[in-house]
Design an enzyme around this catalytic site. Structure first.
Site, PDB file in Angstrom:
ATOM      1  N   TYR A  19       0.804  -1.213   0.000  1.00 14.90           N
ATOM      2  CA  TYR A  19       0.000   0.000   0.000  1.00 14.90           C
ATOM      3  C   TYR A  19       0.848   1.280   0.000  1.00 14.90           C
ATOM      4  O   TYR A  19       0.562   2.235   0.718  1.00 14.90           O
ATOM      5  CB  TYR A  19      -0.954   0.004   1.210  1.00 14.90           C
ATOM      6  CG  TYR A  19      -1.719  -1.283   1.367  1.00 14.90           C
ATOM      7  CD1 TYR A  19      -2.742  -1.610   0.489  1.00 14.90           C
ATOM      8  CD2 TYR A  19      -1.395  -2.180   2.377  1.00 14.90           C
ATOM      9  CE1 TYR A  19      -3.435  -2.801   0.614  1.00 14.90           C
ATOM     10  CE2 TYR A  19      -2.082  -3.382   2.502  1.00 14.90           C
ATOM     11  CZ  TYR A  19      -3.094  -3.689   1.622  1.00 14.90           C
ATOM     12  OH  TYR A  19      -3.770  -4.872   1.757  1.00 14.90           O
ATOM     13  N   TYR A 147     -13.750  -6.210   4.681  1.00  9.81           N
ATOM     14  CA  TYR A 147     -12.472  -6.423   3.982  1.00  9.81           C
ATOM     15  C   TYR A 147     -12.160  -7.905   4.019  1.00  9.81           C
ATOM     16  O   TYR A 147     -12.180  -8.537   5.082  1.00  9.81           O
ATOM     17  CB  TYR A 147     -11.336  -5.639   4.661  1.00  9.81           C
ATOM     18  CG  TYR A 147      -9.994  -5.914   4.024  1.00  9.81           C
ATOM     19  CD1 TYR A 147      -9.620  -5.272   2.852  1.00  9.81           C
ATOM     20  CD2 TYR A 147      -9.113  -6.836   4.571  1.00  9.81           C
ATOM     21  CE1 TYR A 147      -8.401  -5.535   2.249  1.00  9.81           C
ATOM     22  CE2 TYR A 147      -7.895  -7.112   3.986  1.00  9.81           C
ATOM     23  CZ  TYR A 147      -7.539  -6.457   2.822  1.00  9.81           C
ATOM     24  OH  TYR A 147      -6.333  -6.742   2.222  1.00  9.81           O
ATOM     25  N   ASP A 248     -15.722 -15.374   7.522  1.00 13.68           N
ATOM     26  CA  ASP A 248     -14.312 -15.033   7.367  1.00 13.68           C
ATOM     27  C   ASP A 248     -13.746 -14.763   8.761  1.00 13.68           C
ATOM     28  O   ASP A 248     -13.857 -13.667   9.298  1.00 13.68           O
ATOM     29  CB  ASP A 248     -14.178 -13.801   6.467  1.00 13.68           C
ATOM     30  CG  ASP A 248     -12.720 -13.382   6.266  1.00 13.68           C
ATOM     31  OD1 ASP A 248     -11.841 -13.956   6.933  1.00 13.68           O
ATOM     32  OD2 ASP A 248     -12.480 -12.466   5.446  1.00 13.68           O
ATOM     33  N   LYS A 277      -3.868 -16.139   9.431  1.00  9.47           N
ATOM     34  CA  LYS A 277      -3.165 -15.293  10.396  1.00  9.47           C
ATOM     35  C   LYS A 277      -2.651 -16.064  11.607  1.00  9.47           C
ATOM     36  O   LYS A 277      -1.595 -16.657  11.568  1.00  9.47           O
ATOM     37  CB  LYS A 277      -4.051 -14.116  10.791  1.00  9.47           C
ATOM     38  CG  LYS A 277      -4.272 -13.117   9.652  1.00  9.47           C
ATOM     39  CD  LYS A 277      -4.904 -11.853  10.134  1.00  9.47           C
ATOM     40  CE  LYS A 277      -5.154 -10.864   8.986  1.00  9.47           C
ATOM     41  NZ  LYS A 277      -3.939 -10.326   8.368  1.00  9.47           N
TER      42      LYS A 277
END
Length: 442
Positions: A19, A147, A248, A277
């Site tokens: 980013y 997201y 998610d 993660k």
């Protein structure tokens, strides 16, 4: 003082960080080593890590159990293709995941990153309905402010208005979006949220294969916490209108919100679940998509007869060994008291930020603390300020947030919260063009 040499000019000229612009890159800080909850920079400074390396390193750095598991596996089998081959780390990890997750989730598909786990879940949902003779169910539903990753299917279910992917235009598949629930975690189900969601199901269920959402806590979209009752309604509508539910749990799973999985706040079970993660404790990349017997049978009944996906590093033995060790630590249950203590301390020590004129809201859930500003922050300046305070906090958009390792000490956490409150009050850090710096799903 560390002896590590970081070639910053080469990094700036040749390496693209997440980013950032190659013309105007954000500053980077060279990390020489890490242990416990601290990062050591190449100049010898030590920073308390408030991000768990994008929410993954929940056990801290250099944990002996994880290091030993990986070293042992490295000496025997570091990688082998998973097509036509299996191995003990993958089998034993799957046993752990099936035992830990909701009962209906009995099948495990390994991937190599969170974004890919989302891609897999979406493909599973589409192929399931083909196998059930409903090939017209090709659409995916979700809620705004979400997201789910940076690959193309994952991008399509991220926030369509204020997300990171609007510049890709028609290349991203249009999806069905309900308004993000706004009532807050403790305020129950708002009538406007319920009616909007039901209207979307009623209008589009015949074409909709699945709804995907982050249970209870939306992460990089808006750090939004919403009521478990909303999730209960989602499950009811999925059953009523024959739509699959994809949870998610990549960011929320393994204790982050105060429950082992965020779905447990609502007492519901999804049809598919994405994990990543903290799965490996943040030591190596691995993800997984779990599904029910019903979903697996539908996919196997489709025209292809098989599920059409197979990553090169699927079920990597080294990653599976790390995940087994991470899951064993999670199963010991210490995280429960750790997360509860973190939540209590965050609530007390972030509360003073509510009195600041620049602050819009302060909210805490489990081991997540958020200060939401009224305006976007300058990520580069904010980052510099946090480093000066001896902490690593990575703000984005309007949000100063921490999701620290579970093993963080009270003193270390106070250092983080003090820096957050002080930086929220430091208006000069808000000046200038806001820079990007969003969390990742990779």
């Amino acid at each position: 003082m560390s002896n590590n040499f970081i070639d910053y000019p080469f990094d700036q000229q040749h390496i693209w960080h997440p980013y950032t612009s190659m013309q105007h890159p954000l500053p980077v800080y060279g990390v020489a080593s890490a242990s416990g909850c601290e990062l050591e920079l190449d100049d010898g400074r030590r920073l308390v890590d408030g991000t768990s390396s994008w929410w993954s390193c929940v056990h801290g750095y250099g944990h002996p159990v994880l290091l030993e598991a990986m070293q042992t596996q490295l000496n025997t089998l570091s990688h082998v293709m998973f097509g036509g081959i299996t191995h003990e780390p993958a089998i034993e990890l799957a046993k752990q995941l099936v035992a830990m997750t909701p009962k209906r989730l009995t099948k495990v598909f390994y991937a190599d990153s969170g974004s890919v786990a989302v891609e897999v879940a979406i493909k599973m949902a589409l192929q399931y309905w083909q196998g059930r003779g409903c090939a017209q169910k090709q659409q995916i539903m979700t809620i705004k402010q979400g997201y789910h990753g940076d690959t193309f299917a994952a991008m399509s279910v991220c926030d369509p208005d204020n997300g990171m992917h609007t510049m890709f235009g028609s290349s991203v598949t249009p999806r069905l979006f309900a308004p993000a629930p706004q009532a807050g975690f403790d305020n129950g189900l708002a009538a406007r949220d319920a009616s909007a969601l039901r209207a979307l199901f009623e209008a589009h269920h015949q074409e909709c294969a699945a709804i995907i959402l982050e249970p209870v806590m939306q992460g990089a979209g808006a750090m939004n916490f919403y009521a478990p009752e909303y999730l209960v309604l989602v499950r009811q509508l999925c059953d009523e209108f024959e739509v699959l539910l994809i949870a998610d749990e990549i960011a929320t799973g393994f204790g982050r919100t105060g429950k082992l999985f965020a779905c447990e706040h609502a007492g519901i079970e999804p049809d598919l679940m994405c994990l990543g993660k903290a799965l490996t404790g943040g030591y190596i990349s691995l993800a997984a998509t779990l599904c029910s017997d019903e979903v697996a049978d539908g996919i196997s009944s489709s025209a292809a007869g098989v599920f059409m996906h197979g990553p090169t590093f699927m079920a990597n033995p080294l990653a599976c060994a790390a995940a087994r060790a991470s899951m064993t630590l999670i199963q010991q249950g210490t995280w429960q008291t750790q997360v509860a203590a973190i939540e209590k301390q965050l609530q007390a020590e972030l509360a003073p930020a509510r009195a600041l004129s620049a602050v819009r809201d302060v909210r805490v859930l489990g081991a997540v603390g958020v200060i939401e500003m009224h305006e976007q922050v300058n990520t580069g300046l904010m980052q510099q300020g946090f480093v000066e305070h001896g902490v690593w906090v990575r703000p984005f958009d309007r949000y100063l947030y921490v999701m620290p390792p579970y093993c963080i000490s009270a003193a270390q956490l106070t250092k983080l919260t003090s820096a957050m409150v002080e930086m929220a009050a430091s208006k000069h850090r808000l000046r200038g063009k806001p820079a990007q710096g969003s969390p990742s799903h990779g």
